[in-house]
Design an enzyme around this catalytic site. Structure first.
Site, short mmCIF file in Angstrom:
data_model
loop_
_atom_site.label_atom_id
_atom_site.label_comp_id
_atom_site.label_asym_id
_atom_site.label_seq_id
_atom_site.Cartn_x
_atom_site.Cartn_y
_atom_site.Cartn_z
N HIS A 1 75.81 -25.14 88.94
CA HIS A 1 74.48 -25.67 89.23
C HIS A 1 73.51 -25.11 88.20
O HIS A 1 73.59 -23.95 87.81
CB HIS A 1 74.03 -25.24 90.63
CG HIS A 1 72.54 -25.30 90.83
ND1 HIS A 1 71.75 -24.16 90.76
CD2 HIS A 1 71.71 -26.33 91.08
CE1 HIS A 1 70.49 -24.51 90.97
NE2 HIS A 1 70.43 -25.81 91.16
N ARG B 1 62.60 -26.09 85.50
CA ARG B 1 61.49 -26.89 86.01
C ARG B 1 60.14 -26.29 85.61
O ARG B 1 60.03 -25.10 85.28
CB ARG B 1 61.57 -26.99 87.53
CG ARG B 1 61.57 -25.65 88.24
CD ARG B 1 61.91 -25.80 89.71
NE ARG B 1 61.97 -24.49 90.39
CZ ARG B 1 63.05 -23.73 90.42
NH1 ARG B 1 64.17 -24.13 89.85
NH2 ARG B 1 63.03 -22.56 91.05
N HIS C 1 80.86 -31.06 90.50
CA HIS C 1 82.02 -30.75 91.34
C HIS C 1 83.28 -31.26 90.63
O HIS C 1 83.44 -32.46 90.42
CB HIS C 1 81.90 -31.43 92.71
CG HIS C 1 80.82 -30.87 93.58
ND1 HIS C 1 80.97 -29.68 94.26
CD2 HIS C 1 79.58 -31.33 93.86
CE1 HIS C 1 79.86 -29.44 94.95
NE2 HIS C 1 79.00 -30.42 94.72
N HIS D 1 73.73 -17.00 107.07
CA HIS D 1 74.45 -17.13 108.34
C HIS D 1 75.95 -16.85 108.17
O HIS D 1 76.66 -16.71 109.17
CB HIS D 1 74.23 -18.52 108.95
CG HIS D 1 74.67 -19.66 108.08
ND1 HIS D 1 73.87 -20.18 107.09
CD2 HIS D 1 75.81 -20.38 108.05
CE1 HIS D 1 74.51 -21.19 106.49
NE2 HIS D 1 75.68 -21.32 107.05
#
Length: 299
Positions: free
Chosen positions: A106, A110, A96, A171
């Site tokens: 980001h 993995r 940030h 949402h």
């Protein structure tokens, strides 16, 4: 050539080191603070946090390698009912910046394996500008396409679509940012395929530092005012909403009794929510909202 979990783990520890050095050098002021931690059920990690720099307000570059019995929730997600142990390792990053004209970024790369013999790779990079700049968005996606094209001609289109779908705040009916590439459950079919998938994951991991230091250097001195800072706080709020409501990595970390401080390091130092915020018609803020949608072909 076969790659075992230790070879993969060693790459991730080295990747964390290289990225931290690049970020410190480009920021010019702040240095990482390291916390070594252990997980009671097995494994641990190195959490490195950088704060209050010239460019970076707060960021984390995390390495972990954890193992133990897979939780019921994890096994259910994999459509498995019989007990199994797991091993998971990787590097996760969120940065940030102070400036609303430098984007949030980001990355996660993995590797996961089960005691049943199954294994897979996952990861990706996505960019979350507070203000969407077409030139910057195009350059970012060009870098990712070049990285993907070195390994498979279909990777960029496939993994860009996956990123658009994954980094979507349902949402709010808007994307978190301008996407990037995202992939998961890349299962090798033999040793040669595993080596090829590992090489691709290495490519994505190694692309992070050149990409983000470019934006740090290019945008760090651009002027901004109170309007831009208020907008930045609202966009950070959207970032929090996605990470706490939708992000699978956050849920996995909490379900497997991961280190809470490390899991939640992706949260910004400050964020804001305004009831029913509506940008001014014709403003840069409104223009950015119109570009937070799936399916934009940046390259």
């Amino acid at each position: 050539m076969a790659f075992d979990k230790q070879t993969i783990t060693d790459f991730f520890t080295g990747l964390q080191d290289r990225i931290c050095r690049a970020l410190e050098e480009t920021d010019g002021k702040a240095r990482f603070h390291e916390d070594l931690w252990e997980r009671a059920e097995g494994g641990g990690g190195r959490t490195r946090i950088i704060q209050n720099g010239d460019v970076i307000e707060k960021g984390g570059v995390l390495f972990s390698a954890v193992h133990g019995p897979a939780s019921e929730a994890t096994l259910k997600q994999m459509n498995r009912s019989e007990p199994a142990d797991f091993y998971a390792t990787g590097v996760s990053i969120v940065i940030h910046p102070h400036s609303p004209l430098v984007p949030i970024i980001h990355m996660n790369v993995r590797y996961f394996e089960l005691s049943t013999g199954e294994c897979w790779f996952g990861g990706g990079i996505d960019l979350t500008p507070h203000y969407v700049d077409d030139e910057d968005a195009r350059w970012f996606h060009e870098q990712l396409k070049t990285a993907c094209d070195r390994h498979h001609p279909d990777y960029y289109a496939k993994f860009k679509t996956w990123a658009d779908d994954y980094f979507f705040i349902r949402h709010r009916a808007e994307t978190r940012g301008i996407g990037g590439v995202f992939f998961d459950y890349l299962r090798p079919i033999d040793d040669d395929h595993k080596a090829a998938l590992f090489a691709f994951v290495q490519e994505i991991g190694n692309s992070f530092a050149p990409i983000y230091t470019y934006f740090m250097q290019k945008n760090r001195d651009l002027p901004f005012g109170e309007t831009e800072k208020k907008w930045q706080m609202l966009r950070r709020g959207r970032y929090v909403e996605f990470n706490l409501v939708w992000d699978r990595g956050t849920k996995f970390g909490l379900e497997t009794n991961g280190r809470t401080e490390s899991i939640l390091m992706s949260m910004p130092p400050q964020a804001n929510w305004v009831y029913d915020y509506q940008p001014q018609p014709g403003s840069r803020e409104e223009e950015t909202l119109h570009k937070l949608k799936k399916g934009i072909n940046w390259v």
